[in-house]
Scaffold this motif. Structure first.
Motif, PDB file in Angstrom:
ATOM      1  N   ALA A 162       0.851  -1.194   0.000  1.00 53.53           N
ATOM      2  CA  ALA A 162       0.000   0.000   0.000  1.00 53.53           C
ATOM      3  C   ALA A 162       0.887   1.243   0.000  1.00 53.53           C
ATOM      4  CB  ALA A 162      -0.909  -0.005   1.225  1.00 53.53           C
ATOM      5  N   GLN A 163       0.658   2.122  -0.954  1.00 54.08           N
ATOM      6  CA  GLN A 163       1.419   3.369  -1.039  1.00 54.08           C
ATOM      7  C   GLN A 163       1.326   4.110   0.296  1.00 54.08           C
ATOM      8  OE1 GLN A 163       0.414   5.761  -4.460  1.00 54.08           O
ATOM      9  NE2 GLN A 163       1.485   7.564  -3.694  1.00 54.08           N
ATOM     10  N   GLY A 164       2.472   4.602   0.779  1.00 60.64           N
ATOM     11  CA  GLY A 164       2.481   5.368   2.033  1.00 60.64           C
ATOM     12  C   GLY A 164       2.797   4.521   3.258  1.00 60.64           C
ATOM     13  N   ASP A 165       2.678   3.194   3.140  1.00 55.98           N
ATOM     14  CA  ASP A 165       3.007   2.334   4.297  1.00 55.98           C
ATOM     15  C   ASP A 165       4.504   2.324   4.550  1.00 55.98           C
ATOM     16  OD1 ASP A 165       0.426   1.623   4.746  1.00 55.98           O
ATOM     17  OD2 ASP A 165       0.674  -0.514   4.299  1.00 55.98           O
ATOM     18  N   MET A 166       4.875   1.983   5.788  1.00 54.52           N
ATOM     19  CA  MET A 166       6.291   1.749   6.072  1.00 54.52           C
ATOM     20  C   MET A 166       6.646   0.385   5.473  1.00 54.52           C
ATOM     21  SD  MET A 166       7.123   4.416   7.406  1.00 54.52           S
ATOM     22  CE  MET A 166       8.848   4.021   7.716  1.00 54.52           C
ATOM     23  N   ALA A 167       7.904   0.254   5.051  1.00 55.21           N
ATOM     24  CA  ALA A 167       8.274  -0.967   4.320  1.00 55.21           C
ATOM     25  C   ALA A 167       9.153  -1.863   5.171  1.00 55.21           C
ATOM     26  CB  ALA A 167       9.041  -0.578   3.070  1.00 55.21           C
TER      27      ALA A 167
ATOM     28  N   LYS B 247      -0.808   7.050  -6.579  1.00 55.64           N
ATOM     29  CA  LYS B 247      -1.681   8.228  -6.435  1.00 55.64           C
ATOM     30  C   LYS B 247      -0.781   9.437  -6.431  1.00 55.64           C
ATOM     31  CE  LYS B 247      -4.321   5.925  -3.068  1.00 55.64           C
ATOM     32  NZ  LYS B 247      -4.498   5.918  -1.645  1.00 55.64           N
ATOM     33  N   ARG B 248      -1.282  10.531  -6.931  1.00 53.15           N
ATOM     34  CA  ARG B 248      -0.478  11.752  -6.868  1.00 53.15           C
ATOM     35  C   ARG B 248      -0.383  12.201  -5.424  1.00 53.15           C
ATOM     36  NH1 ARG B 248      -0.571  15.408 -11.921  1.00 53.15           N
ATOM     37  NH2 ARG B 248       1.097  16.122 -10.614  1.00 53.15           N
ATOM     38  N   LYS B 249       0.611  13.095  -5.164  1.00 56.57           N
ATOM     39  CA  LYS B 249       0.903  13.383  -3.756  1.00 56.57           C
ATOM     40  C   LYS B 249      -0.206  14.101  -2.995  1.00 56.57           C
ATOM     41  CE  LYS B 249       5.504  12.731  -2.539  1.00 56.57           C
ATOM     42  NZ  LYS B 249       6.865  13.231  -2.566  1.00 56.57           N
ATOM     43  N   SER B 250      -0.762  15.173  -3.587  1.00 60.28           N
ATOM     44  CA  SER B 250      -1.722  15.926  -2.780  1.00 60.28           C
ATOM     45  C   SER B 250      -3.043  15.165  -2.729  1.00 60.28           C
ATOM     46  CB  SER B 250      -1.931  17.323  -3.357  1.00 60.28           C
ATOM     47  OG  SER B 250      -2.860  17.244  -4.416  1.00 60.28           O
ATOM     48  N   LYS B 251      -3.708  15.317  -1.599  1.00 57.31           N
ATOM     49  CA  LYS B 251      -4.970  14.604  -1.372  1.00 57.31           C
ATOM     50  C   LYS B 251      -5.975  14.960  -2.457  1.00 57.31           C
ATOM     51  CE  LYS B 251      -6.557  12.744   2.817  1.00 57.31           C
ATOM     52  NZ  LYS B 251      -6.290  12.976   4.207  1.00 57.31           N
TER      53      LYS B 251
ATOM     54  N   ASP C  21      -5.454  15.969  -5.480  1.00 58.95           N
ATOM     55  CA  ASP C  21      -5.108  15.317  -6.744  1.00 58.95           C
ATOM     56  C   ASP C  21      -5.528  13.861  -6.730  1.00 58.95           C
ATOM     57  OD1 ASP C  21      -4.109  17.356  -8.095  1.00 58.95           O
ATOM     58  OD2 ASP C  21      -1.988  16.916  -7.734  1.00 58.95           O
ATOM     59  N   ALA C  22      -5.250  13.213  -5.572  1.00 57.74           N
ATOM     60  CA  ALA C  22      -5.534  11.784  -5.484  1.00 57.74           C
ATOM     61  C   ALA C  22      -7.023  11.544  -5.675  1.00 57.74           C
ATOM     62  CB  ALA C  22      -5.079  11.247  -4.140  1.00 57.74           C
ATOM     63  N   GLU C  23      -7.823  12.427  -5.044  1.00 52.95           N
ATOM     64  CA  GLU C  23      -9.261  12.247  -5.179  1.00 52.95           C
ATOM     65  C   GLU C  23      -9.722  12.503  -6.601  1.00 52.95           C
ATOM     66  OE1 GLU C  23     -10.636  14.628  -1.970  1.00 52.95           O
ATOM     67  OE2 GLU C  23      -9.970  13.084  -0.567  1.00 52.95           O
ATOM     68  N   GLU C  24      -9.127  13.522  -7.213  1.00 54.02           N
ATOM     69  CA  GLU C  24      -9.543  13.848  -8.576  1.00 54.02           C
ATOM     70  C   GLU C  24      -9.099  12.782  -9.569  1.00 54.02           C
ATOM     71  OE1 GLU C  24      -8.070  17.713  -9.424  1.00 54.02           O
ATOM     72  OE2 GLU C  24      -9.440  18.628  -7.997  1.00 54.02           O
ATOM     73  N   ASN C  25      -7.841  12.348  -9.397  1.00 54.58           N
ATOM     74  CA  ASN C  25      -7.273  11.473 -10.431  1.00 54.58           C
ATOM     75  C   ASN C  25      -7.341   9.997 -10.108  1.00 54.58           C
ATOM     76  OD1 ASN C  25      -6.603  13.869 -11.613  1.00 54.58           O
ATOM     77  ND2 ASN C  25      -4.543  13.893 -10.753  1.00 54.58           N
ATOM     78  N   GLY C  26      -7.561   9.655  -8.842  1.00 54.82           N
ATOM     79  CA  GLY C  26      -7.492   8.253  -8.459  1.00 54.82           C
ATOM     80  C   GLY C  26      -6.079   7.751  -8.635  1.00 54.82           C
ATOM     81  N   ALA C  27      -5.919   6.432  -8.570  1.00 50.56           N
ATOM     82  CA  ALA C  27      -4.577   5.864  -8.732  1.00 50.56           C
ATOM     83  C   ALA C  27      -4.362   5.531 -10.209  1.00 50.56           C
ATOM     84  CB  ALA C  27      -4.454   4.623  -7.885  1.00 50.56           C
ATOM     85  N   VAL C  28      -3.137   5.772 -10.648  1.00 51.13           N
ATOM     86  CA  VAL C  28      -2.798   5.529 -12.058  1.00 51.13           C
ATOM     87  C   VAL C  28      -1.886   4.314 -12.131  1.00 51.13           C
ATOM     88  CG1 VAL C  28      -1.605   6.526 -14.054  1.00 51.13           C
ATOM     89  CG2 VAL C  28      -2.894   7.994 -12.476  1.00 51.13           C
ATOM     90  N   GLU C  29      -2.142   3.444 -13.097  1.00 49.28           N
ATOM     91  CA  GLU C  29      -1.235   2.301 -13.258  1.00 49.28           C
ATOM     92  C   GLU C  29       0.075   2.792 -13.844  1.00 49.28           C
ATOM     93  OE1 GLU C  29      -2.741  -1.342 -14.897  1.00 49.28           O
ATOM     94  OE2 GLU C  29      -0.821  -1.760 -15.860  1.00 49.28           O
ATOM     95  N   ILE C  30       1.200   2.435 -13.189  1.00 47.28           N
ATOM     96  CA  ILE C  30       2.484   2.913 -13.702  1.00 47.28           C
ATOM     97  C   ILE C  30       3.383   1.784 -14.198  1.00 47.28           C
ATOM     98  CG2 ILE C  30       2.577   5.114 -12.446  1.00 47.28           C
ATOM     99  CD1 ILE C  30       4.303   3.717 -10.345  1.00 47.28           C
ATOM    100  N   ALA C  31       3.101   0.559 -13.809  1.00 43.28           N
ATOM    101  CA  ALA C  31       3.965  -0.537 -14.281  1.00 43.28           C
ATOM    102  C   ALA C  31       3.299  -1.878 -14.023  1.00 43.28           C
ATOM    103  CB  ALA C  31       5.307  -0.493 -13.548  1.00 43.28           C
ATOM    104  N   ARG C  32       3.828  -2.905 -14.687  1.00 43.34           N
ATOM    105  CA  ARG C  32       3.441  -4.300 -14.400  1.00 43.34           C
ATOM    106  C   ARG C  32       4.720  -5.088 -14.169  1.00 43.34           C
ATOM    107  NH1 ARG C  32      -2.167  -6.034 -16.947  1.00 43.34           N
ATOM    108  NH2 ARG C  32      -3.186  -4.048 -16.459  1.00 43.34           N
TER     109      ARG C  32
END
Ligand code: CMP
Ligand code: CMP
Length: 328
Positions: free
Chosen positions: A215-220, A236-240, A242-253
């Motif tokens: 999960a993005q933001g968790d400690m690893a 998700k983009r950094k600002s809250k 943005d995240a709400e507007e854009n949702g999460a974007v797939e960046i890789a597989r």
């Protein structure tokens, strides 16, 4: 032979074994099939319901236990005993012979490794994890000192039971994963013996379709290699807002043979992205301490790849999201 209820206090129980002799046996020379075979004697430390529940909770994410079958796991749980720890106590001293493997129930612990006679803190455990497997696996002196930085408790597993079950199981793991690990390009800077040590400490985890792996933001605290299936990385983009507007974007597989989850371990930052299983996914998982101890020689390759992530993020978001800047 039937179950053996240890008549000795937990701390003394391991003294009865013949394995306290220390030999410089290296990782590759070990053949568990040659171990003496009065291995059937089972150690059982009776536990209250509360202890059993806490023990199960503490052991559920222990990677070395992940490949055990239910009977082996139940023997391990039976043999474990609780040890209360005082703040400042040395649970393990570097250079000693190995008596027990430890799983943390609670408490925080510093890891010190001596370099030119001077102890340097190389990491910490925070209320979870395990330590003390190396001396038992390889018949070597303790490789680090573990000092409690708070009062706590650990679960001990005696050397004999550890070798009878975990080390024997590791021989099976080597047969299963040696070729796969050998074939991974990002591990090519490791010696063969180092790659075998990687196999010894990994655990396997299976995720079902849609399950969140990171999960993005968790400690690893761990690193993943895909053994089979497909993993979707989203950000998700950094600002809250943005995240709400854009949702999460797939960046890789990520597919078989590829790794993920290294970035947060390298940068000491929270997880930069999320990871989800697409269909059933099987991953090899390594904890952060093993990652730091064993994968140093592969860091150059990983760091080059992090530069690729940044380029990819600039193309997607117009910014590199400061993923590799530890101060951000
Ligand atoms: P062992 O050598 O049996 O006892 C000390 C333990 O510290 C070791 O097993 C590992 O489980 C743990 N440890 C954590 N980090 C390190 C490290 N960087 N080097 C050596 N041991 C480590
Ligand atoms: P980590 O930050 O630990 O957890 C999320 C993982 O997603 C990250 O490590 C990388 O392994 C992986 N990942 C894949 N592509 C990217 C990317 N472009 N930026 C950041 N992380 C990425």
């Amino acid at each position: 032979m039937g179950p053996f209820v240890s008549p000795l206090p937990p701390a003394l129980a391991p003294v009865i074994n013949r394995f306290t002799r220390r030999a410089s046996v290296c990782a590759e020379a070990y053949n568990p099939d040659e171990e003496e075979d009065d291995m059937e004697s089972r150690v059982i430390h009776p536990k209250t319901d509360d202890q059993r529940n806490r023990l199960q909770e503490a052991c559920k994410d222990i990677l070395l236990f992940k490949n055990l079958d239910p009977e082996q796991m139940s023997q391990v749980l039976d043999a474990m005993f609780e040890k209360l720890i005082e703040g400042g106590e040395h649970v393990i001293d570097q250079g000693d012979d190995g008596d027990n493997f430890y799983v943390i129930d609670r408490g925080t612990y510093d890891i010190y490794v001596k370099c030119d006679g001077v102890g340097r803190c190389v990491g910490t455990y925070d209320n979870r994890g395990s330590f003390g497997e190396l001396a038992l696996m390889y018949n070597t002196p303790r490789a680090a000192t573990i000092i409690a930085t708070s009062p706590g408790a650990v679960w001990g597993l005696d050397r004999l039971t550890f070798r009878r079950i975990i080390v024997k199981n590791n021989a099976k793991k080597r047969r299963m994963y040696e070729n796969f690990i050998e074939s991974l390009p990002f591990l090519k800077s490791l010696e063969v013996s180092e790659r075998l040590k990687v196999v010894d400490v990994i655990g396997t985890k299976v995720y079902s379709d849609g399950e969140q792996i990171i999960a993005q933001g968790d400690m690893a605290d761990c690193f993943f290699i895909v053994e089979s299936g497909e993993v979707r990385i989203t950000m998700k983009r950094k600002s809250k807002q943005d995240a709400e507007e854009n949702g999460a974007v797939e960046i890789a597989r990520c597919f078989r043979g590829q790794y993920f989850g290294e970035l947060a371990l390298v940068t000491n930052k929270p997880r930069a992205a999320s990871a989800f299983a697409l269909g059933t996914v099987k991953c090899l998982v390594m904890d952060v301490q093993a990652f730091e101890r064993l994968l140093g020689p592969c860091m150059e390759i990983m760091k080059r790849n992090i530069a690729n992530y940044e380029e990819q993020l600039v193309a997607l978001f117009g910014t590199n999201m400061d993923i590799a800047d530890p101060s951000a």
